[in-house]
Design an enzyme around this catalytic site. Structure first.
Site, mmCIF file in Angstrom:
data_model
loop_
_atom_site.group_PDB
_atom_site.id
_atom_site.type_symbol
_atom_site.label_atom_id
_atom_site.label_comp_id
_atom_site.label_asym_id
_atom_site.label_seq_id
_atom_site.Cartn_x
_atom_site.Cartn_y
_atom_site.Cartn_z
ATOM 1 N N ASP A 81 -9.887 -3.558 -5.434
ATOM 2 C CA ASP A 81 -9.242 -2.776 -4.382
ATOM 3 C C ASP A 81 -9.898 -1.400 -4.262
ATOM 4 O OD1 ASP A 81 -7.457 -1.405 -2.680
ATOM 5 O OD2 ASP A 81 -5.777 -2.604 -3.388
ATOM 6 N N HIS A 136 -8.178 -4.783 -1.407
ATOM 7 C CA HIS A 136 -6.918 -4.278 -0.859
ATOM 8 C C HIS A 136 -6.248 -5.269 0.084
ATOM 9 C CE1 HIS A 136 -4.179 -0.955 -0.248
ATOM 10 N NE2 HIS A 136 -4.273 -1.078 1.062
ATOM 11 N N SER A 174 0.849 -1.187 0.000
ATOM 12 C CA SER A 174 0.000 0.000 0.000
ATOM 13 C C SER A 174 0.892 1.248 0.000
ATOM 14 C CB SER A 174 -0.954 -0.037 1.195
ATOM 15 O OG SER A 174 -1.977 0.908 1.043
#
Length: 691
Positions: free
Chosen positions: A623, A658, A538
């Site tokens: 995501d 995600h 991330s």
């Protein structure tokens, strides 16, 4: 004869992006069309290319998966906790991916009541997540949220715990969490903006009513804020929390009168951060008021909550960060951080005792656990370290006696925690700042130029990666790897200033800190450039992408999971989830000063014609945090720029978001895949055998 697939080359369709009289050409902008068959074909082609190029590691990958799985106690259960007359337990059954939620009335010998079996609920879904379990005050109903896509848009439902019937009403597009008023027939919940997924509205729902009859009780109009609603631990107040990176605002309502209006606790003031906890006739406030950079504790009467009524309880200390508090009938528990280390302070309200729990090393993590009961002298906390498995401990705050309720079992007959050693060392950054690193290895792993090292970091949002124990990581350590957590600026490891020095116009400190840590590991003889690896996800994936632009020669391989790499374009697009709420983290590039600064490091805009290390990139089609097209565009552009024959793989999970795969075993497969990538790069079959 098997057909060999070449590395996919995405079409280039130039898109001109102009702002501040600056023009950027994005040849892969078209990849943001999630439903376009050409996009799906490209992503699938990347997946097929990865499978072909790593076919020789598949058996080893399976071996790693089985090895990781074998360490886990499959028929495991949480330590029960008691709330409102019931003991609540989460357990797993052998061979099953998902948790089972149960409870027992009054004592642990009572008959088990099944709340949810997620293994049953997940059938037919490629992704499944259950969140937000909230039991009504009379223990007869439970609200919960379900996501079967991975975009964190939860369907909220209510189940009768008397008949086990799930009510027909389904409330879509929520955060998954909700809270009950004390009347047992009213719940409050949070809905999201359909496009940006920002949590922006609080609704009131009466049991038996349709969603159309729900009443909106609060709307957050500032698109840099999100909202949530919950109940105080005292159970007296319903609380709406409005939050942004730099500012907080709360609204309170007596939980006995859910049809009254919420009142503002303290109106938002930009830069004023605070959180509230209720006890007796006061609210206790953790805040940065009065330039308390590391926060202090204040209190205010529950009927006079404005700023000028707040008085100090624990003053600000420049070398101690207050992270949280927990309130009990006779005790105040303060979670602090000093010199990077977690501390738990216990203080009696009558001031007759005030002490810290003792810990004896520099590579541990301790957190206050589940403590839902006010009227107890027992504090539950969780302790682990880089070399010690996690323990759940009940501590008597009066007698100071402790009881280990559960120690994480490692089902590997060869595992012995005494075979491992850990340390904390400090690198010197380019500006002279000392950067800490937490390190773990086997005692029989020798330091040297042939020793593989995996260096990990995150470094954003003030989120701190503490040194923690991992059963998965053993698969690397037992094959001769050293594992390093670099506590770079952008976290709060060394206090609030550590975060402030790694955001906005100081964001580059995060990147240079990581690189300087890498150089330190090499110069101090832990490893060499040929055996140093880096990993982050991330915002940590952004970090990975920057370091391979700026110092590619330092790393043999890098794993970038769901990486945030097209910072300029994303932060200019306020229709993308999270963008507006992150201006205080990255800056708003509509301001030219921020535009120029972000553009100077944004990985997608700074790809060079140079050699890049071996690279594994992962993403999820659904995501909601980092859109799949960012890593897809980045990999596409890298393929045309890189001047080497090193590996470059993009893996897209076509069913997840995600957080990757759901289910404890499916997630392990992703870990095994990443470790197989690293171990294959070592090119020495001896590393395929455990010590």
């Amino acid at each position: 004869m098997k057909t060999t697939i070449k590395a996919p080359i995405a079409r280039q369709i130039p898109k001109e992006l102009e702002i501040h009289k600056d023009i950027r050409i994005d040849n892969y902008f078209w990849l943001n069309q999630r439903e376009d068959q050409n996009v799906l074909d490209y992503l699938n082609a990347e997946n097929e290319y990865y499978e072909q190029e790593t076919a020789h590691t598949k058996e080893f990958e399976k071996q790693l998966f089985e090895e990781m799985k074998a360490r886990i106690k499959e028929d495991d259960a949480s330590v029960p906790y008691k709330y409102n007359g019931y003991w609540y337990i989460v357990r797993y059954e052998k061979g099953k991916d998902y948790p089972i939620y149960t409870r027992k009335k009054e004592n642990l010998n009572a008959k088990e009541e099944l709340l949810f079996d997620c293994n049953v609920m997940a059938k037919g879904h490629g992704y499944f997540r259950l969140v937000g379990l909230s039991v009504s005050p009379d223990n007869t109903m439970i609200s919960f949220g379900i996501d079967t896509i991975g975009r964190r848009q939860y369907s909220l439902q209510i189940k009768s715990l008397i008949t086990n019937e799930i009510f027909s009403d389904i409330i879509e597009n929520t955060t998954g969490s909700s809270t009950w008023a004390n009347d047992n027939c009213t719940i409050f919940y949070t809905k999201k903006d359909e496009q940006t997924l920002r949590a922006n509205e609080i609704y009131k729902h009466k049991i038996g009513d349709s969603e159309d009859e729900d009443v909106i009780v609060f709307t957050e109009d500032d698109d840099t804020f999100g909202v949530t609603v919950y109940k105080s631990k005292s159970r007296k107040y319903l609380i709406i929390a409005c939050y942004s990176t730099l500012t907080n605002e709360f609204h309170i309502l007596n939980a006995d009168t859910p049809d009254d209006e919420f009142k503002v606790f303290q109106k938002r003031i930009r830069g004023l951060e605070y959180s509230i906890s209720h006890f007796e006739d006061h609210f206790y406030v953790v805040t940065n008021k009065d330039d308390a950079t590391n926060f202090k504790l204040m209190k205010t009467p529950e009927n006079a909550t404005k700023l000028d009524n707040w008085v100090d309880v624990l003053s600000h200390r420049k070398d101690v960060l207050i992270e949280d508090i927990d309130i009990f009938k006779d005790y105040l528990v303060v979670s602090e951080r000093t010199n990077g280390l977690n501390q738990i302070r216990i203080k009696r309200w009558d001031n007759s005792d005030d002490y810290y729990l003792p810990f004896d090393n520099e590579t541990y993590t301790v957190n206050v656990g589940t403590n839902v009961d006010f009227n107890t002298e027992t504090l539950r906390y969780v302790y682990n370290s880089l070399t010690n498995p996690s323990s759940v401990i009940d501590f008597n705050m009066r007698t100071k006696a402790k009881e280990v309720k559960k120690e994480q079992e490692i089902l590997d007959p060869n595992f012995n925690k005494n075979n491992y050693t850990s340390e904390r060392i400090w690198a010197t950054a380019k500006d002279g700042t000392k950067i800490p690193m937490s390190i773990v290895r086997r005692k029989d792993t020798k330091l040297g130029v042939e020793t593989p090292v995996l260096q990990y970091a995150y470094g954003s949002y003030g989120s701190t990666v503490d040194p923690y124990f991992s059963t998965i990581r053993l698969s690397l350590l037992d094959r001769g790897f050293i594992y390093v957590i670099a506590h770079v600026r952008g976290s709060e490891y060394l206090g609030r200033h550590w975060y402030e020095d790694g955001k906005l116009l100081k964001k580059k400190n995060t990147f240079t800190d990581f690189i300087d840590c890498s150089k330190h590991l090499i110069t101090e003889g832990y490893t060499s450039k040929s055996h140093l690896y880096a990993m982050g996800g991330s915002a940590g994936g952004l970090l990975m992408a920057v370091i391979i632009n700026d110092a590619p020669e330092l790393y043999n391989g890098v794993i970038a999971a769901v990486p945030f790499v097209d910072v300029v374009t994303t932060m200019l697009d306020d229709t993308i989830p999270l963008t507006t709420g992150e201006y205080d983290e990255w800056g708003n590039p509509k301001d030219k000063s921020y535009y120029d600064y972000i553009k100077s490091y944004s990985p997608y805009d700074n790809i060079k014609k140079q050699h890049y290390p071996n690279l594994l990139v992962t993403t999820g089609l659904h995501d909601s945090q980092v859109q799949y097209w960012e890593p897809a565009k980045w990999v596409s552009k890298l393929r045309t720029y890189k001047q080497d024959t090193n590996k470059l793989f993009l893996i897209t999970n076509m069913e997840a978001g995600h957080g990757g795969a759901s289910g404890r075993f499916e997630a392990l497969k992703e870990d095994a895949r990443e470790y197989a990538f690293l171990l294959d790069l070592e090119g020495n079959t001896s590393y395929f055998e455990k010590k």
